[in-house]
Design an enzyme around this catalytic site. Structure first.
Site, PDB file in Angstrom:
ATOM      1  N   ASP A  26       0.965  -0.618   0.009  1.00 63.56           N
ATOM      2  CA  ASP A  26       0.108   0.359   0.835  1.00 63.56           C
ATOM      3  C   ASP A  26       0.808   1.133   0.114  1.00 63.56           C
ATOM      4  O   ASP A  26       1.400   1.285   1.290  1.00 63.56           O
ATOM      5  CB  ASP A  26      -0.601  -0.186   1.416  1.00 63.56           C
ATOM      6  CG  ASP A  26      -1.765   1.241   1.523  1.00 63.56           C
ATOM      7  OD1 ASP A  26      -2.918   0.763   0.339  1.00 63.56           O
ATOM      8  OD2 ASP A  26      -1.561   2.362   2.197  1.00 63.56           O
ATOM      9  N   TYR A  56       2.791   9.749   0.302  1.00 61.82           N
ATOM     10  CA  TYR A  56       3.740   9.340   0.361  1.00 61.82           C
ATOM     11  C   TYR A  56       5.112   9.980   0.377  1.00 61.82           C
ATOM     12  O   TYR A  56       5.983   9.764   1.445  1.00 61.82           O
ATOM     13  CB  TYR A  56       3.678   8.013   0.863  1.00 61.82           C
ATOM     14  CG  TYR A  56       2.577   7.519   1.419  1.00 61.82           C
ATOM     15  CD1 TYR A  56       1.758   8.686   2.150  1.00 61.82           C
ATOM     16  CD2 TYR A  56       2.230   6.411   1.656  1.00 61.82           C
ATOM     17  CE1 TYR A  56       0.447   8.125   2.725  1.00 61.82           C
ATOM     18  CE2 TYR A  56       0.766   6.102   2.306  1.00 61.82           C
ATOM     19  CZ  TYR A  56       0.154   6.578   2.370  1.00 61.82           C
ATOM     20  OH  TYR A  56      -1.176   6.374   3.152  1.00 61.82           O
ATOM     21  N   LYS A  75      -3.114   5.881  -4.249  1.00 60.22           N
ATOM     22  CA  LYS A  75      -3.802   6.642  -3.790  1.00 60.22           C
ATOM     23  C   LYS A  75      -3.557   8.204  -4.744  1.00 60.22           C
ATOM     24  O   LYS A  75      -2.640   9.195  -4.708  1.00 60.22           O
ATOM     25  CB  LYS A  75      -4.103   7.134  -2.497  1.00 60.22           C
ATOM     26  CG  LYS A  75      -3.744   5.459  -1.843  1.00 60.22           C
ATOM     27  CD  LYS A  75      -3.776   5.950  -0.318  1.00 60.22           C
ATOM     28  CE  LYS A  75      -3.522   4.558   0.309  1.00 60.22           C
ATOM     29  NZ  LYS A  75      -2.573   4.621   1.195  1.00 60.22           N
ATOM     30  N   HIS A  95      -7.659   9.776  -2.194  1.00 64.80           N
ATOM     31  CA  HIS A  95      -7.006   9.495  -1.298  1.00 64.80           C
ATOM     32  C   HIS A  95      -8.030  10.747   0.419  1.00 64.80           C
ATOM     33  O   HIS A  95      -8.071   9.413   1.537  1.00 64.80           O
ATOM     34  CB  HIS A  95      -5.538  10.191  -0.772  1.00 64.80           C
ATOM     35  CG  HIS A  95      -4.757   9.380   0.401  1.00 64.80           C
ATOM     36  ND1 HIS A  95      -3.132  10.165  -0.236  1.00 64.80           N
ATOM     37  CD2 HIS A  95      -4.691   9.664   1.151  1.00 64.80           C
ATOM     38  CE1 HIS A  95      -3.139   9.346   1.337  1.00 64.80           C
ATOM     39  NE2 HIS A  95      -3.715   8.911   1.656  1.00 64.80           N
TER      40      HIS A  95
HETATM   41  P1  NDP Z   1       0.299   0.907  11.840  1.00 64.29           P
HETATM   42  O1  NDP Z   1      -0.903   1.444  12.725  1.00 64.29           O
HETATM   43  O2  NDP Z   1       0.693   0.442  10.747  1.00 64.29           O
HETATM   44  O3  NDP Z   1       1.349   1.280  12.816  1.00 64.29           O
HETATM   45  C1  NDP Z   1       3.164   1.344  12.880  1.00 64.29           C
HETATM   46  C2  NDP Z   1       3.300   1.921  13.545  1.00 64.29           C
HETATM   47  O4  NDP Z   1       3.911   0.716  14.325  1.00 64.29           O
HETATM   48  C3  NDP Z   1       5.268   1.982  13.190  1.00 64.29           C
HETATM   49  O5  NDP Z   1       5.840   3.018  14.407  1.00 64.29           O
HETATM   50  C4  NDP Z   1       6.322   1.021  13.232  1.00 64.29           C
HETATM   51  O6  NDP Z   1       7.211   0.997  13.415  1.00 64.29           O
HETATM   52  C5  NDP Z   1       5.200   0.107  14.314  1.00 64.29           C
HETATM   53  N1  NDP Z   1       5.015  -1.036  14.214  1.00 64.29           N
HETATM   54  C6  NDP Z   1       4.659  -2.275  13.447  1.00 64.29           C
HETATM   55  N2  NDP Z   1       4.579  -3.428  13.024  1.00 64.29           N
HETATM   56  C7  NDP Z   1       5.426  -3.690  14.550  1.00 64.29           C
HETATM   57  C8  NDP Z   1       4.673  -4.880  16.040  1.00 64.29           C
HETATM   58  N3  NDP Z   1       4.431  -5.410  15.359  1.00 64.29           N
HETATM   59  N4  NDP Z   1       5.101  -4.353  16.571  1.00 64.29           N
HETATM   60  C9  NDP Z   1       4.961  -3.055  17.651  1.00 64.29           C
HETATM   61  N5  NDP Z   1       5.302  -2.240  16.879  1.00 64.29           N
HETATM   62  C10 NDP Z   1       5.120  -2.438  15.560  1.00 64.29           C
HETATM   63  O7  NDP Z   1       0.275   2.724  11.218  1.00 64.29           O
HETATM   64  P2  NDP Z   1       0.330   3.687  10.439  1.00 64.29           P
HETATM   65  O8  NDP Z   1      -0.392   4.838  10.634  1.00 64.29           O
HETATM   66  O9  NDP Z   1       1.201   3.435   9.050  1.00 64.29           O
HETATM   67  O10 NDP Z   1      -0.529   2.531   9.200  1.00 64.29           O
HETATM   68  C11 NDP Z   1      -0.846   1.819   8.449  1.00 64.29           C
HETATM   69  C12 NDP Z   1      -1.180   1.993   6.789  1.00 64.29           C
HETATM   70  O11 NDP Z   1      -2.005   2.724   6.420  1.00 64.29           O
HETATM   71  C13 NDP Z   1       0.017   2.699   6.006  1.00 64.29           C
HETATM   72  O12 NDP Z   1       1.641   2.619   6.496  1.00 64.29           O
HETATM   73  C14 NDP Z   1      -0.811   3.609   4.679  1.00 64.29           C
HETATM   74  O13 NDP Z   1      -0.110   2.607   3.912  1.00 64.29           O
HETATM   75  C15 NDP Z   1      -1.689   2.999   5.152  1.00 64.29           C
HETATM   76  N6  NDP Z   1      -2.494   4.973   5.107  1.00 64.29           N
HETATM   77  C16 NDP Z   1      -3.886   5.351   4.637  1.00 64.29           C
HETATM   78  C17 NDP Z   1      -4.364   6.340   4.540  1.00 64.29           C
HETATM   79  C18 NDP Z   1      -5.003   6.714   4.874  1.00 64.29           C
HETATM   80  O14 NDP Z   1      -5.573   7.670   4.536  1.00 64.29           O
HETATM   81  N7  NDP Z   1      -6.026   5.942   3.033  1.00 64.29           N
HETATM   82  C19 NDP Z   1      -3.374   7.161   6.249  1.00 64.29           C
HETATM   83  C20 NDP Z   1      -2.617   6.657   7.497  1.00 64.29           C
HETATM   84  C21 NDP Z   1      -2.474   5.644   6.836  1.00 64.29           C
HETATM   85  P3  NDP Z   1       8.396   0.356  13.083  1.00 64.29           P
HETATM   86  O15 NDP Z   1       8.320   0.721  11.983  1.00 64.29           O
HETATM   87  O16 NDP Z   1       9.550   0.503  13.568  1.00 64.29           O
HETATM   88  O17 NDP Z   1       8.508  -1.070  13.107  1.00 64.29           O
END
Ligand code: NDP
Length: 322
Positions: free
Chosen positions: A55, A60, A88, A121
């Site tokens: 995704d 981004y 998006k 988006h």
């Molecule tokens: P997430 O809920 O996926 O959380 C990501 C965070 O969690 C990062 O800080 C990551 O750190 C940490 N993390 C990941 N796996 C673990 C684990 N197993 N244990 C502990 N910590 C963990 O957040 P996002 O907001 O990034 O949402 C996911 C995706 O959704 C986005 O990346 C994007 O692609 C999409 N999105 C779409 C939106 C829209 O408007 N359509 C808006 C927001 C998001 P680390 O990298 O250090 O592991």
């Protein structure tokens, strides 16, 4: 309904069937805030983790890096037809004549011939160079029907296999369904136990629109730390899983695909090991009972101008439905 499709590292990789007949892999890698590390994360996910779904979004700023990761994974033997790539259309491009050039730019950045899914988006149009928060005149009228027609044309021309939306309300989806020739295959929304968003989930299910849950871990940075939530932690320990896995599985058990983001190779691989076990009903219901329900991504900093409008509050953005 989930369908077992293929196996990676001995685990069943499940997917959901979209109205178009295409399948969307149940777990995808999110890439927001991945920057220059997106290439490595995508390669790890596709080659080592068994992911088939990525995704991304123009906004981004990492589509080139994501594209390089996909290219490397294909050099390692993956076929394009086995991958599901989502991007998006950003808010500055929400006018009919800008849709196709925006998609073409996205394809170029990703070095791809087509996308599996192209999403609007956010349902708000921004002037190029808009400030955060927006100044007067930064948020413009959005010709939803005209933009959707162009999205439909991209699908007809096979430049995108499916089209959909993000961050819509029931009000806005109803409006779209009123004129859509191609109904959205996917609605991508924030969903985790701290923001279940049941109203949208039910509405989409009723209309056979598949839902993808974004920020499934609460987004962490500046968001909601569900990884260290006591109940999530207790259930994870009981099931001998990690909090991340429990949160991903919760989304799958609600019938949504889930797109956790991580840059950490171990966490990337961990987040997709969710296919050979279930959260028992009692624990699933406990996760469904968190009372403090709040969005992390409320859109306030991008779209709300408290004095000038057109959206003077977060409630205005979400059509007063929450
Ligand atoms: P997430 O809920 O996926 O959380 C990501 C965070 O969690 C990062 O800080 C990551 O750190 C940490 N993390 C990941 N796996 C673990 C684990 N197993 N244990 C502990 N910590 C963990 O957040 P996002 O907001 O990034 O949402 C996911 C995706 O959704 C986005 O990346 C994007 O692609 C999409 N999105 C779409 C939106 C829209 O408007 N359509 C808006 C927001 C998001 P680390 O990298 O250090 O592991």
């Amino acid at each position: 309904m989930a369908h077992a499709t293929f196996t990676s590292e001995g685990q069943n990789m499940e997917s959901f069937r979209l109205l178009s007949g295409h399948k969307i892999p149940a777990v995808g890698l999110g890439t927001w805030r991945s920057g220059s590390q997106a290439t490595h994360a995508v390669v790890t996910a596709l080659v080592e983790g068994g992911y088939r779904h990525i995704d991304t979004a123009w906004e981004y700023g990492d589509q080139r890096e994501v594209g390089q990761g996909i290219k490397r994974a294909m050099h390692a033997g993956l076929e394009r037809r086995d991958l599901f790539v989502t991007s998006k259309l950003w808010c500055t491009e929400l006018s009919p004549e800008r849709v196709r050039p925006a998609l073409q730019n996205t394809l170029k950045e990703l070095q791809l011939e087509y996308l599996d899914l192209y999403l609007i988006h956010w349902p708000f149009r921004l002037r190029e160079g808009a400030s955060k928060p927006p100044k007067a005149g930064d948020v413009l009228d959005f010709d939803m029907e005209g933009v959707w027609r162009e999205m439909e044309n991209l699908a007809k021309d096979n430049l995108v296999r499916n089209i959909g939306v993000c961050n819509f309300t029931v009000t806005k989806l109803n409006k779209l369904l009123g004129f859509a020739e191609l109904i959205p295959a996917v609605c991508q929304m924030e969903m985790h136990p701290g923001w279940r968003n049941d109203t949208m989930l039910e509405f989409c299910k009723k209309n056979e629109i598949h839902v993808t849950a974004y920020s499934p871990l609460g987004s962490q940075e500046g968001g909601r730390d569900l990884i260290h939530d006591q109940m999530v932690d207790r259930i994870a320990k009981k099931l001998n899983k990690t909090p991340g896995q429990v949160l991903v599985k919760w989304g799958l058990q609600r019938g949504t695909s889930v797109i956790p983001k991580s840059l950490n190779p171990e966490r990337i691989k961990e987040n997709i090991k969710v296919f050979d076990w279930v959260i028992p009903e009692q624990d699933f219901q406990a996760l469904n009972s968190i009372t403090d329900q709040k969005r992390v991504m409320d859109g306030e900093d991008i779209f709300v101008n408290k004095t000038e409008g057109p959206f003077r509050s977060v409630a205005d953005l979400w059509d007063h439905e929450d």
